[in-house]
Scaffold this active site. Sequence first.
Site, PDB file in Angstrom:
ATOM      1  N   HIS A   1     -75.172  -2.895  -1.149  1.00  0.00           N
ATOM      2  CA  HIS A   1     -74.579  -2.310  -0.375  1.00  0.00           C
ATOM      3  C   HIS A   1     -74.741  -0.660  -0.365  1.00  0.00           C
ATOM      4  CE1 HIS A   1     -70.711   0.023   1.049  1.00  0.00           C
ATOM      5  NE2 HIS A   1     -70.986  -0.740   2.128  1.00  0.00           N
ATOM      6  N   SER A   2     -74.739   0.125   0.708  1.00  0.00           N
ATOM      7  CA  SER A   2     -75.005   1.481   0.613  1.00  0.00           C
ATOM      8  C   SER A   2     -76.066   1.955  -0.126  1.00  0.00           C
ATOM      9  CB  SER A   2     -73.494   2.151   0.513  1.00  0.00           C
ATOM     10  OG  SER A   2     -73.470   3.322   0.874  1.00  0.00           O
ATOM     11  N   MET A   3     -75.791   2.887  -1.074  1.00  0.00           N
ATOM     12  CA  MET A   3     -76.869   3.340  -2.012  1.00  0.00           C
ATOM     13  C   MET A   3     -77.300   2.291  -2.704  1.00  0.00           C
ATOM     14  SD  MET A   3     -78.612   6.295  -1.503  1.00  0.00           S
ATOM     15  CE  MET A   3     -79.099   6.279  -3.210  1.00  0.00           C
TER      16      MET A   3
END
Length: 285
Positions: A103-105
Amino acid sequence: MEGVTMSGVPIVLVHGFYHGAWAWTDVLHELAALGRSAVAVDMAGHGLRAVPLAGAGRRPFDPVAYSTEPSGIADVGLDAAADLLISDLHRIGRGGPVILVGHSMGGAVLTRVAEQAPALVTHLVYLTAYMPASGTACITYPSQPEGQDNLFMKLLVADPVATGALRIDPRNSDPAEQANIREAFYGDVDERTSAAATALLTCDAPMAMGTDSTTLTERGWGAVPRTYVTCSRDRTIPLALQELFIAQADAAFPANPTSVVALDASHSPFLSMPDRVAEIIAGVA
């Protein structure tokens, strides 16, 4: 749950900046109900591997000291994050490949790991995550036209170059600041869950992970099947930026196109719709 047997390729879940393995709790429950073996891990510098800021707990609170204190995780780059995750994959997969979800970074770490150790990954799932192009640092994307609508950069309270971190202030009790965090991260999450999640956020994310980049090859990352789950209401990684990641990947590796699944969700569907996220992951498996 009675009668459910865990089976299939192990699933490893990687959170994004400021979060920890705790973010996947509801998804883990849903995957277990589907009979899927899954584990969430802490990314380097996060969760139980975080280094607390002295200024965060100082009373009375000193905003100047908080915004200038050097980060204890400033030296955590993609190399350190990838080394830790590869070690986790060896233990969890016992030498065999796993399905890796980020998820995300966390997506940047997935990319580095799949490039360095493609044999350990049978499928990559990017959940509204950074999926950077070859040689491109993630920190460059928010300033691109597709990313300029993001609300995340407005949360920063310190100079990243001076502190070595992308620092936010999740303990700020100002209702306006709490609303900003919720809008950026948890737009469609119920208020009670959003408040609980905000209270668990760490203050720092390592700047080095944002400035590092990974050179992608056809035998490395380009050879691993991937799925991208877009979230149309994400205010941290806007939909246009998610679509840019997909377009860049498909242009660079046309023989291995990205499978795309669309969700009408904000930045954290693992909290707002964990059942649907689990179904998508299990479907990939």
